[in-house]
Motif scaffolding. Structure first.
Motif, PDB file in Angstrom:
ATOM      1  N   HIS A  31      61.054 -20.474  25.997  1.00  0.00           N
ATOM      2  CA  HIS A  31      60.171 -21.317  25.729  1.00  0.00           C
ATOM      3  C   HIS A  31      59.418 -20.509  23.828  1.00  0.00           C
ATOM      4  N   ILE A  32      59.152 -19.443  24.381  1.00  0.00           N
ATOM      5  CA  ILE A  32      57.777 -18.545  23.407  1.00  0.00           C
ATOM      6  C   ILE A  32      59.085 -18.253  22.452  1.00  0.00           C
ATOM      7  N   ARG A  33      60.405 -17.690  22.912  1.00  0.00           N
ATOM      8  CA  ARG A  33      61.236 -17.218  22.090  1.00  0.00           C
ATOM      9  C   ARG A  33      61.698 -18.079  21.211  1.00  0.00           C
ATOM     10  N   ARG A  34      61.853 -19.573  21.418  1.00  0.00           N
ATOM     11  CA  ARG A  34      62.511 -20.209  20.474  1.00  0.00           C
ATOM     12  C   ARG A  34      61.965 -21.014  19.488  1.00  0.00           C
ATOM     13  N   LEU A  35      60.266 -20.380  20.377  1.00  0.00           N
ATOM     14  CA  LEU A  35      59.400 -20.769  18.746  1.00  0.00           C
ATOM     15  C   LEU A  35      59.130 -19.813  17.947  1.00  0.00           C
ATOM     16  N   VAL A  36      59.121 -18.592  18.429  1.00  0.00           N
ATOM     17  CA  VAL A  36      58.813 -17.527  17.664  1.00  0.00           C
ATOM     18  C   VAL A  36      60.161 -16.736  16.956  1.00  0.00           C
ATOM     19  N   VAL A  37      61.028 -16.787  17.818  1.00  0.00           N
ATOM     20  CA  VAL A  37      62.197 -16.681  17.312  1.00  0.00           C
ATOM     21  C   VAL A  37      62.635 -14.658  17.726  1.00  0.00           C
ATOM     22  N   VAL A  38      61.949 -14.254  16.732  1.00  0.00           N
ATOM     23  CA  VAL A  38      61.617 -12.170  17.340  1.00  0.00           C
ATOM     24  C   VAL A  38      61.369 -11.984  18.978  1.00  0.00           C
ATOM     25  N   PHE A 124      63.529 -26.242  12.579  1.00  0.00           N
ATOM     26  CA  PHE A 124      62.983 -25.138  12.165  1.00  0.00           C
ATOM     27  C   PHE A 124      62.421 -26.097  10.772  1.00  0.00           C
ATOM     28  N   THR A 125      63.253 -27.012  10.738  1.00  0.00           N
ATOM     29  CA  THR A 125      62.235 -28.031   9.644  1.00  0.00           C
ATOM     30  C   THR A 125      61.363 -28.710  10.292  1.00  0.00           C
ATOM     31  N   LEU A 126      60.942 -28.517  11.653  1.00  0.00           N
ATOM     32  CA  LEU A 126      60.135 -29.871  12.075  1.00  0.00           C
ATOM     33  C   LEU A 126      58.883 -30.007  11.938  1.00  0.00           C
ATOM     34  N   THR A 127      57.807 -30.369  11.910  1.00  0.00           N
ATOM     35  CA  THR A 127      57.086 -29.406  12.671  1.00  0.00           C
ATOM     36  C   THR A 127      56.508 -28.983  13.956  1.00  0.00           C
ATOM     37  N   GLU A 128      55.193 -28.304  14.264  1.00  0.00           N
ATOM     38  CA  GLU A 128      55.040 -27.629  14.788  1.00  0.00           C
ATOM     39  C   GLU A 128      55.155 -28.510  16.646  1.00  0.00           C
ATOM     40  N   ALA A 129      54.202 -29.068  16.144  1.00  0.00           N
ATOM     41  CA  ALA A 129      53.845 -30.312  17.433  1.00  0.00           C
ATOM     42  C   ALA A 129      55.444 -30.542  17.535  1.00  0.00           C
ATOM     43  N   GLN A 130      56.338 -31.268  16.605  1.00  0.00           N
ATOM     44  CA  GLN A 130      57.622 -31.464  16.717  1.00  0.00           C
ATOM     45  C   GLN A 130      58.357 -31.179  17.789  1.00  0.00           C
ATOM     46  N   ARG A 131      58.668 -29.784  17.181  1.00  0.00           N
ATOM     47  CA  ARG A 131      59.269 -28.967  17.356  1.00  0.00           C
ATOM     48  C   ARG A 131      58.580 -28.757  18.566  1.00  0.00           C
ATOM     49  N   VAL A 132      57.463 -28.282  19.165  1.00  0.00           N
ATOM     50  CA  VAL A 132      57.257 -27.805  20.846  1.00  0.00           C
ATOM     51  C   VAL A 132      57.756 -28.842  21.394  1.00  0.00           C
ATOM     52  N   ALA A 133      57.648 -30.194  21.217  1.00  0.00           N
ATOM     53  CA  ALA A 133      58.049 -31.923  22.244  1.00  0.00           C
ATOM     54  C   ALA A 133      59.643 -31.160  22.695  1.00  0.00           C
ATOM     55  N   PHE A 134      60.183 -31.602  21.144  1.00  0.00           N
ATOM     56  CA  PHE A 134      61.827 -31.262  21.281  1.00  0.00           C
ATOM     57  C   PHE A 134      62.229 -30.453  22.128  1.00  0.00           C
ATOM     58  N   ASN A 135      61.895 -28.826  22.504  1.00  0.00           N
ATOM     59  CA  ASN A 135      62.237 -27.778  23.151  1.00  0.00           C
ATOM     60  C   ASN A 135      61.379 -28.188  24.768  1.00  0.00           C
ATOM     61  N   LEU A 136      60.312 -28.847  24.628  1.00  0.00           N
ATOM     62  CA  LEU A 136      59.915 -28.815  25.781  1.00  0.00           C
ATOM     63  C   LEU A 136      61.141 -29.718  26.801  1.00  0.00           C
ATOM     64  N   ARG A 137      60.630 -30.670  26.095  1.00  0.00           N
ATOM     65  CA  ARG A 137      62.388 -31.698  26.482  1.00  0.00           C
ATOM     66  C   ARG A 137      63.684 -31.433  26.300  1.00  0.00           C
ATOM     67  N   TYR A 138      64.556 -30.352  25.241  1.00  0.00           N
ATOM     68  CA  TYR A 138      66.008 -30.712  24.867  1.00  0.00           C
ATOM     69  C   TYR A 138      66.378 -29.478  26.040  1.00  0.00           C
ATOM     70  N   TYR A 139      65.218 -28.334  25.686  1.00  0.00           N
ATOM     71  CA  TYR A 139      65.841 -27.454  26.229  1.00  0.00           C
ATOM     72  C   TYR A 139      65.348 -26.871  28.079  1.00  0.00           C
ATOM     73  N   ASP A 140      63.312 -27.333  28.041  1.00  0.00           N
ATOM     74  CA  ASP A 140      63.380 -26.934  29.835  1.00  0.00           C
ATOM     75  C   ASP A 140      63.404 -28.510  29.800  1.00  0.00           C
ATOM     76  N   MET A 151      50.969 -30.021  26.108  1.00  0.00           N
ATOM     77  CA  MET A 151      50.785 -30.014  24.580  1.00  0.00           C
ATOM     78  C   MET A 151      49.284 -30.460  24.923  1.00  0.00           C
ATOM     79  N   ASN A 152      48.586 -31.101  26.491  1.00  0.00           N
ATOM     80  CA  ASN A 152      47.394 -31.503  25.765  1.00  0.00           C
ATOM     81  C   ASN A 152      47.231 -32.592  25.358  1.00  0.00           C
ATOM     82  N   ILE A 153      48.081 -33.321  25.114  1.00  0.00           N
ATOM     83  CA  ILE A 153      48.062 -34.882  24.372  1.00  0.00           C
ATOM     84  C   ILE A 153      48.690 -35.706  25.197  1.00  0.00           C
ATOM     85  N   SER A 154      47.850 -37.097  24.510  1.00  0.00           N
ATOM     86  CA  SER A 154      48.583 -38.176  25.391  1.00  0.00           C
ATOM     87  C   SER A 154      50.358 -38.649  25.762  1.00  0.00           C
TER      88      SER A 154
END
Length: 177
Positions: A31-38, A124-140, A151-154
């Motif tokens: 999860h972290i790796r997909r967000l920061v890559v390195v 990587f063209t997504l906003t941070e919130a979109q990227r997290v939501a997408f990664n959590l849904r698609y990968y996780d 994400m502590n959102i509704s």
């Protein structure tokens, strides 16, 4: 006698925490790796996640919700890292222009690696919130309730972030058909 009970409680807490860390270590790393890559950054952030989690573990009321709680901490740590660096990880990737990609992939069958690379560029063209939501849904493969909790959102906001992310990725990928 009171001291022994306190020591037993601490040992039981440490055992539960260690068990959770062992069970979710790989998931959290990716999860972290997909967000920061390195890789090195992801490994450091994972350690920071565990330190922060251990420091506040006694405050966790519902121990059964530890996975979403760890994801929330990991996401926050990754975002903090990205804010500290002067350039986002996406800029470290050799990003080709739309025209270059279209020329490269026109009339070609893409390999699995090229498709993965193209998807990552779209993400990587997504906003941070979109990227997290997408990664959590698609990968996780989390449901919207779990994403909202991480994400502590509704739940409806989680759906909107995912839907918008999916649309932007689809639009990005259509440019290369």
């Amino acid at each position: 006698m009171f001291g022994r009970k306190k020591q037993d409680d601490i040992e039981a807490q440490r055992a539960r925490f260690s068990s959770a860390v062992a069970a979710y270590d790989r998931q959290l790393y990716w999860h972290i790796r997909r967000l920061v890559v390195v890789h090195e950054d992801a490994a450091d952030i994972l350690q920071n996640t565990y330190v922060a989690a251990w420091e506040h573990y006694s405050e966790l009321r519902d121990k059964s919700a530890i996975l979403s709680w760890l994801y929330r901490i990991a996401t926050r740590e990754a975002h903090n890292h990205l804010r500290k660096v002067t350039k986002y990880a996406a800029q470290d990737i050799d990003v080709e222009t739309s025209e270059e990609l279209q020329r490269r992939y026109q009339n070609e069958t893409l390999t699995g690696d090229e498709i993965t690379q193209l998807l990552q560029k779209a993400i990587f063209t997504l906003t941070e919130a979109q990227r997290v939501a997408f990664n959590l849904r698609y990968y996780d493969e989390m449901n919207y309730k779990e994403i909202a909790n991480v994400m502590n959102i509704s739940e409806s906001t989680a759906k909107v972030h995912y839907h918008n992310a999916k649309q932007r990725i689809e639009q990005y990928l259509k440019e290369y058909e």
